[in-house]
Design a protein around this motif. Structure first.
Motif, PDB file in Angstrom:
ATOM      1  N   ILE A 125       0.498  -1.313  -0.074  1.00  0.00           N
ATOM      2  CA  ILE A 125       0.360  -0.029  -0.276  1.00  0.00           C
ATOM      3  C   ILE A 125       0.879   1.046  -0.044  1.00  0.00           C
ATOM      4  N   ILE A 126       0.894   1.772  -1.147  1.00  0.00           N
ATOM      5  CA  ILE A 126       1.044   3.204  -0.910  1.00  0.00           C
ATOM      6  C   ILE A 126       0.532   4.797  -1.581  1.00  0.00           C
ATOM      7  N   ASN A 127       0.972   5.602  -0.686  1.00  0.00           N
ATOM      8  CA  ASN A 127       0.379   6.633  -1.203  1.00  0.00           C
ATOM      9  C   ASN A 127      -1.306   7.095  -0.727  1.00  0.00           C
ATOM     10  N   VAL A 128      -0.850   6.146   0.684  1.00  0.00           N
ATOM     11  CA  VAL A 128      -2.581   6.067   1.171  1.00  0.00           C
ATOM     12  C   VAL A 128      -2.353   7.234   2.458  1.00  0.00           C
ATOM     13  N   LYS A 129      -3.496   7.939   2.842  1.00  0.00           N
ATOM     14  CA  LYS A 129      -3.479   8.688   3.959  1.00  0.00           C
ATOM     15  C   LYS A 129      -3.839   7.872   4.994  1.00  0.00           C
ATOM     16  N   ILE A 130      -2.932   8.279   5.913  1.00  0.00           N
ATOM     17  CA  ILE A 130      -3.004   7.288   7.243  1.00  0.00           C
ATOM     18  C   ILE A 130      -4.291   6.815   7.610  1.00  0.00           C
ATOM     19  N   SER A 131      -5.326   7.873   7.842  1.00  0.00           N
ATOM     20  CA  SER A 131      -6.837   7.636   8.465  1.00  0.00           C
ATOM     21  C   SER A 131      -7.193   6.766   6.936  1.00  0.00           C
ATOM     22  N   SER A 132      -6.980   6.074   5.758  1.00  0.00           N
ATOM     23  CA  SER A 132      -7.247   5.601   5.439  1.00  0.00           C
ATOM     24  C   SER A 132      -6.561   3.828   5.501  1.00  0.00           C
ATOM     25  N   ILE A 133      -6.063   4.069   6.056  1.00  0.00           N
ATOM     26  CA  ILE A 133      -5.060   2.669   5.912  1.00  0.00           C
ATOM     27  C   ILE A 133      -6.417   2.021   6.461  1.00  0.00           C
ATOM     28  N   TYR A 134      -6.883   2.103   7.709  1.00  0.00           N
ATOM     29  CA  TYR A 134      -7.285   1.537   8.664  1.00  0.00           C
ATOM     30  C   TYR A 134      -8.727   0.715   8.266  1.00  0.00           C
ATOM     31  N   ASN A 135     -10.182   1.374   6.739  1.00  0.00           N
ATOM     32  CA  ASN A 135     -10.514   1.353   6.625  1.00  0.00           C
ATOM     33  C   ASN A 135      -9.712   0.243   5.124  1.00  0.00           C
ATOM     34  N   LEU A 136      -9.156   0.040   4.293  1.00  0.00           N
ATOM     35  CA  LEU A 136      -8.520  -0.672   3.355  1.00  0.00           C
ATOM     36  C   LEU A 136      -7.816  -1.788   3.659  1.00  0.00           C
ATOM     37  N   VAL A 137      -6.885  -1.733   4.727  1.00  0.00           N
ATOM     38  CA  VAL A 137      -7.162  -3.187   5.068  1.00  0.00           C
ATOM     39  C   VAL A 137      -8.238  -3.863   6.068  1.00  0.00           C
ATOM     40  N   ASP A 138      -8.815  -3.394   6.470  1.00  0.00           N
ATOM     41  CA  ASP A 138     -10.428  -4.243   7.016  1.00  0.00           C
ATOM     42  C   ASP A 138     -10.639  -4.421   5.764  1.00  0.00           C
ATOM     43  N   ASP A 139     -10.808  -3.815   4.828  1.00  0.00           N
ATOM     44  CA  ASP A 139     -11.410  -4.016   3.654  1.00  0.00           C
ATOM     45  C   ASP A 139     -11.091  -5.559   3.260  1.00  0.00           C
ATOM     46  N   ILE A 140     -10.167  -5.568   2.825  1.00  0.00           N
ATOM     47  CA  ILE A 140      -9.014  -6.379   2.549  1.00  0.00           C
ATOM     48  C   ILE A 140      -9.546  -8.134   3.046  1.00  0.00           C
ATOM     49  N   ILE A 141      -8.994  -7.443   4.608  1.00  0.00           N
ATOM     50  CA  ILE A 141      -9.273  -8.783   5.660  1.00  0.00           C
ATOM     51  C   ILE A 141     -10.749  -9.779   5.260  1.00  0.00           C
ATOM     52  N   ARG A 142     -12.006  -8.379   5.201  1.00  0.00           N
ATOM     53  CA  ARG A 142     -13.417  -8.948   4.342  1.00  0.00           C
ATOM     54  C   ARG A 142     -13.707  -9.930   3.622  1.00  0.00           C
ATOM     55  N   ASP A 143     -12.778  -9.073   2.384  1.00  0.00           N
ATOM     56  CA  ASP A 143     -13.019  -9.961   1.281  1.00  0.00           C
ATOM     57  C   ASP A 143     -11.749 -11.020   1.665  1.00  0.00           C
ATOM     58  N   TYR A 144     -10.650 -11.179   1.543  1.00  0.00           N
ATOM     59  CA  TYR A 144      -9.862 -12.310   2.366  1.00  0.00           C
ATOM     60  C   TYR A 144     -11.419 -13.641   3.171  1.00  0.00           C
ATOM     61  N   GLU A 145     -11.914 -12.718   4.125  1.00  0.00           N
ATOM     62  CA  GLU A 145     -12.615 -14.243   4.139  1.00  0.00           C
ATOM     63  C   GLU A 145     -13.714 -14.652   3.895  1.00  0.00           C
ATOM     64  N   THR A 146     -14.158 -13.911   2.508  1.00  0.00           N
ATOM     65  CA  THR A 146     -15.279 -14.187   2.224  1.00  0.00           C
ATOM     66  C   THR A 146     -14.741 -15.231   0.998  1.00  0.00           C
ATOM     67  N   PHE A 147     -13.910 -14.694   0.394  1.00  0.00           N
ATOM     68  CA  PHE A 147     -13.261 -15.727  -0.003  1.00  0.00           C
ATOM     69  C   PHE A 147     -12.634 -17.216   0.238  1.00  0.00           C
ATOM     70  N   LYS A 148     -11.989 -17.140   1.319  1.00  0.00           N
ATOM     71  CA  LYS A 148     -11.945 -18.417   2.532  1.00  0.00           C
ATOM     72  C   LYS A 148     -13.695 -19.090   2.266  1.00  0.00           C
ATOM     73  N   LYS A 149     -13.967 -18.180   3.202  1.00  0.00           N
ATOM     74  CA  LYS A 149     -15.148 -19.083   3.356  1.00  0.00           C
ATOM     75  C   LYS A 149     -16.392 -19.709   1.576  1.00  0.00           C
ATOM     76  N   VAL A 150     -15.926 -19.373   0.704  1.00  0.00           N
ATOM     77  CA  VAL A 150     -16.270 -20.097  -0.698  1.00  0.00           C
ATOM     78  C   VAL A 150     -15.430 -20.944  -0.851  1.00  0.00           C
ATOM     79  N   GLY A 151     -14.200 -20.520  -0.494  1.00  0.00           N
ATOM     80  CA  GLY A 151     -13.746 -21.621  -0.738  1.00  0.00           C
ATOM     81  C   GLY A 151     -13.501 -23.006  -0.072  1.00  0.00           C
TER      82      GLY A 151
END
Length: 68
Positions: free
Chosen positions: A40-66
């Motif tokens: 992750i580059i050039n992202v505001k510190i305030s946006s990092i939490y939301n970005l990481v949260d989105d990635i984790i949620r996508d990963y959890e969904t990927f695991k459930k589907v798998g």
């Protein structure tokens, strides 16, 4: 910031493809050594939490589907 998700090589490209649709120019990803490496580059510190949260949620969904 760099995130690494340990994943079997055969599933790495599938996870990559599921996450790439939410990406923009501030995120790069690659599969390497049984890990999906997300940089992750050039992202505001305030946006990092939301970005990481989105990635984790996508990963959890990927695991459930798998598991189906």
């Amino acid at each position: 910031m760099e995130l690494c998700i340990s994943i079997e090589e055969k599933n790495c490209n599938a996870l990559y493809n599921s996450l790439i649709q939410d990406n923009n120019q501030d995120i790069t990803m690659k599969c390497e050594d049984n890990k999906l490496i997300i940089k992750i580059i050039n992202v505001k510190i305030s946006s990092i939490y939301n970005l990481v949260d989105d990635i984790i949620r996508d990963y959890e969904t990927f695991k459930k589907v798998g598991e189906l």
